[in-house]
Write an enzyme that holds these catalytic residues in place. Sequence first.
Site, PDB file in Angstrom:
ATOM      1  N   PRO A  49      74.729  75.197   8.963  1.00  0.00           N
ATOM      2  CG  PRO A  49      76.075  77.104   8.905  1.00  0.00           C
ATOM      3  CD  PRO A  49      76.074  75.629   8.587  1.00  0.00           C
TER       4      PRO A  49
ATOM      5  CG  ASP B 245      75.416  81.063   6.992  1.00  0.00           C
ATOM      6  OD1 ASP B 245      76.378  81.756   7.360  1.00  0.00           O
ATOM      7  OD2 ASP B 245      75.240  80.718   5.809  1.00  0.00           O
TER       8      ASP B 245
ATOM      9  CD1 TRP C 181      78.951  80.951  -0.580  1.00  0.00           C
ATOM     10  CD2 TRP C 181      78.249  79.099   0.461  1.00  0.00           C
ATOM     11  NE1 TRP C 181      77.645  80.749  -0.920  1.00  0.00           N
ATOM     12  CE2 TRP C 181      77.185  79.618  -0.312  1.00  0.00           C
ATOM     13  CE3 TRP C 181      78.045  77.940   1.210  1.00  0.00           C
ATOM     14  CZ2 TRP C 181      75.930  79.022  -0.349  1.00  0.00           C
ATOM     15  CZ3 TRP C 181      76.798  77.341   1.167  1.00  0.00           C
ATOM     16  CH2 TRP C 181      75.762  77.877   0.395  1.00  0.00           C
TER      17      TRP C 181
ATOM     18  CD  GLN D  11      74.268  73.965   0.907  1.00  0.00           C
ATOM     19  OE1 GLN D  11      75.382  74.478   0.894  1.00  0.00           O
ATOM     20  NE2 GLN D  11      73.171  74.705   0.962  1.00  0.00           N
TER      21      GLN D  11
ATOM     22  CD1 TRP E 153      78.972  74.469   5.026  1.00  0.00           C
ATOM     23  CD2 TRP E 153      77.911  72.526   5.321  1.00  0.00           C
ATOM     24  NE1 TRP E 153      79.188  74.074   6.316  1.00  0.00           N
ATOM     25  CE2 TRP E 153      78.544  72.884   6.527  1.00  0.00           C
ATOM     26  CE3 TRP E 153      77.176  71.343   5.269  1.00  0.00           C
ATOM     27  CZ2 TRP E 153      78.458  72.096   7.674  1.00  0.00           C
ATOM     28  CZ3 TRP E 153      77.091  70.565   6.415  1.00  0.00           C
ATOM     29  CH2 TRP E 153      77.732  70.939   7.600  1.00  0.00           C
TER      30      TRP E 153
ATOM     31  CE  LYS F 142      64.902  73.074  -7.744  1.00  0.00           C
ATOM     32  NZ  LYS F 142      66.000  74.024  -7.806  1.00  0.00           N
TER      33      LYS F 142
ATOM     34  CE  LYS G 252      57.741  81.853   1.493  1.00  0.00           C
ATOM     35  NZ  LYS G 252      58.469  82.968   2.059  1.00  0.00           N
TER      36      LYS G 252
END
Length: 1015
Positions: A40, A79, A509, A545, A549, A582, A585
């Site tokens: 999610p 989520d 989590w 993750q 996750w 990487k 913004k």
Amino acid sequence: MKKAAVKEQDIREYWQANDTFHASVRNREGKKPYVFYEGPPTANGMPHAGHALGRTIKDFIARYKTMDGYQVKRKAGWDTHGLPVELEVEKQLKISGKEQIETYGIERFIEKCKESVFTYEREWKQFTEALGYWVDMEDPYITLDNSYIESVWYILSHIHREGLLYKGHRVVPYCPHCETSLSSHEVAQGYKDVSDLSATAKFLVRGTTDEYLLGWTTTPWTLPANVAIAVHPELTYVTIRQGNEKYIVAEELAKTLFKGDFEVLASRKGKDLAGFRYEAPFSYVKINKGHQVVLADFVTDQNGTGLVHIAPAYGEDDYRVVKDNGLDFVHIVDGKGRYTEEITPLADRFVKDCDVDIIKLLAEQNRLFHKEKYTHSYPHCWRCDSPLLYYAMEGWFIRMTDVKEKMQENNQQVEWHPGHMQQGRFGKFLDNMVDWNIGRNRYWGTPLNVWTCKCGKEKAPGSIAELMQEAIGPVPEDVELHKPYIDQIQLRCECGDAMQRTSEVIDVWFDSGSMPFAQYHYPFGDKKLFESQYPADVVIEGVDQTRGWFYSLLAVSTLVTGKTPYKRVLSLGHILDENGQKMSKSKGNALNPTELMETYGADALRWALLSDSAPWNNKRFSERTVAQAKSKMIDTFSNVFSFYQLYQQIDQFNGERDSGGVQSTLDEWILSRLHNVTKQVNDYLEQYDITNAARELGAFLDELSNWYVRRSRQRFWSSGMTEDKRAAFSTLYEVLKKTAQLLAPFTPYIAEDVYLQLTGSSVHLTDYPKPDSGVINTQLEKDMRTVRQVVELTRAARNAARIKTKQPLSTLYVMTEEESVNLGAYLTTIKEETNVKEIVLEEKEGLFIYTAKLDFAAAGPKLGKRVGEVKKALSQVSQEQLGDLLKTGMLIITEDIKLTTKEVLLEKVPSDHLELSEGSGITVLLDTKLTVELKEEGFVREVIREVQTYRKELDLPVEKRVNLYIDASSSVLDILKNHEDMLHQNLVLQNIYYEKQKAAKAVQVEEEKLQIGIV
Ligand SMILES: [Zn+2]
Ligand SMILES: [Zn+2]
């Protein structure tokens, strides 16, 4: 909207009108399920390029597996809980910290959180739809729903019943800005290199005035909380005199610590130091039991002094050693990470900013022995970027260490992509597993469902029904399982007292790790559905993750069922910018996937992501990659289809009705390639090798467009429906249809567009193509590949000789190393493609000339003084002599001097007028001599090109026969008249008139001026 986006919008509308997504799932009712879990996302941030990669791969797998015959249900998820949401709301309300939240009112705050959760839901939906990601967003699981929370409660209640949920004191990582502790897997997400100060402080041994224990610390700010000094029992410690002072340090480190002269006064084992009492450098806090030397095995003599400063509140080892020795526990930092007021000079200041001040204070009191700057990897909050502190705190833990082995076993069952994750990043993480700190002292989250009583009893209701049963007083039917509502409910304790809920909410989590169960409201909802969707065949997320996750899914599942929740994990790399940085913004190098899709289309973005490099590699990505995907792949496929469509309309060809015809070699070849590529793609996808599958298809599109279609053009131009033309149509129809199917999971829009126009039905409801090995002709493919290589090489030779493509040449010599290739059948093709009159497939004498030089290193010693003489002779040897050298291995210079092949450097160069080009075991030699006839023919070709260009300008239908008028000098007209056949062959003409037409166009060919008229 740009053109690409408009076309895709049309397809999307078709899908909506026909409910194609759901039809593709219904279509497979009763078929084997392929279970996919959606990780999610949070909808309170905008989607970025990383999400585009994740969602493209997810959609790819789901579409492919569906076409491959499985039923792939795709439930979306959101989520919604946790700190990110709270921090966003704090910002919005311009408040900060728990005090201000409570003043604002928890109920109002929670309501704001709920609103904020879906701030960007619309953008997410649009992004997801635009990308063509088919996922069921009408019926998603949402972690804030009561039903979802109830399932999470069920799970925690189960864990509690098993005795695996406990309240403990542990030194845990803590974010002073978020004012909450973090779990170890959260910490693992935020390490950064920082520069800090270490200090060696002087601890005065009680009863002396000049003897110090030198205690070392990498966190000087903890020194005011010193309770003990730890030494290793078995290490040797020495007392050293330098100047007027004495110091106790580990023997091993004395030489590093003391420069210049020093004297060793005494030596003893660490265990003999135990119990030594000292005066700590700071006395802001009163200590009853402490300020003494204790023994600890973790102390080493590898760095520092061999004596370690112990502050029990700020380190796991420290905490344990103080507890074991029954010493005082001291805490000098408040919830926001600031010194408490006891630390008078530094009260209220953020502790990590005070290392320098502490060192100054030490120096002022003559308690500083040494300070040093050092760089180390320090954990920062993954959410707010603050440096974390380690605090001893009370908290709720899941005893993961009890199920560690089971977790490791389960990991062994999982198929990881890339494979090294299993033992590597993920496996290592499991090896170092600690208990899961599950509670968060915050507001917006699943309330931890444990109620406690003063008598020590605990209850963890596992459902709303149980909650109602155990509650004192009525619980409203529609009770919301959130703070503050849930805190108003008390449970009845066996002792007669009221039980209160512990105030924490749980780690988000744990929410997302519970999704296999909670998405179907297990065990209260549809159990059959749950069982058919557990475990997952695949989960797909970014490599970050691993500690998020991927871990929480495995942890929750192992705790609940003992089993792994997924059979397979695709762990995706990061999207980097062109320079390998990487994207972020703040750096301004982040690509906006929505803008890319508007400019180039979602298909181009998807193709770029899928074909660029393996999804597990970090990708250097830029707008150019997407632009190339569009021009190289999407436009190519689209142009081939447009070509087919143009002639299909002229001839009213119907792919199903009119199939058949007499196939040419070219037809057989492209069909063989189609089935061969189909086989390769199936094989690659079976192994989840998406990139190589994409590359096969990309190469095939190039062959289709730049060879098959280009070489078949004339077949489509002929008038009437010959059997050859029918075969060309049927073949192209078949190839386009199958290619659309093969491409469907990669580029779902253009695949749908083409397939719909060809057949009238959706490509996504069809079965993925399987190869027919009977159609594959490997010899034919090999031959044709060689033909194409010969053509490529010849073009390179032509370019090198700077001769235009239109200029015919007399001879091309082709030599191949591979003997099984049969080029003889393709001489016409090669002639046409290379514009050469004759192809010679063998090496002839005289094609090459040899030059010979003396190899001084090899022949020098043998020849001695005669080197000069031989060198001169060698420059004058004939081609015949060098030919003999090649044949016999011997070159006779004079009667007494003979050279072997080893002593001569032979160079082979093409003879005059021959241009050489070679590669892949093929050598071509292009004869570049121009005769008058060749020049004239080249001239006529240029004229033909001018006429074709003019035809296009006039926008005449391709099949229309026209009258051509040409006026020019008499010599030019003579040339044209001599080549009238050529004009007729290449231009769709009725008649040629050598006179000026009224509306003629003036053109220049080489040095000549011509007037061309078309009527
Ligand atoms: Zn934080
Ligand atoms: Zn009680």
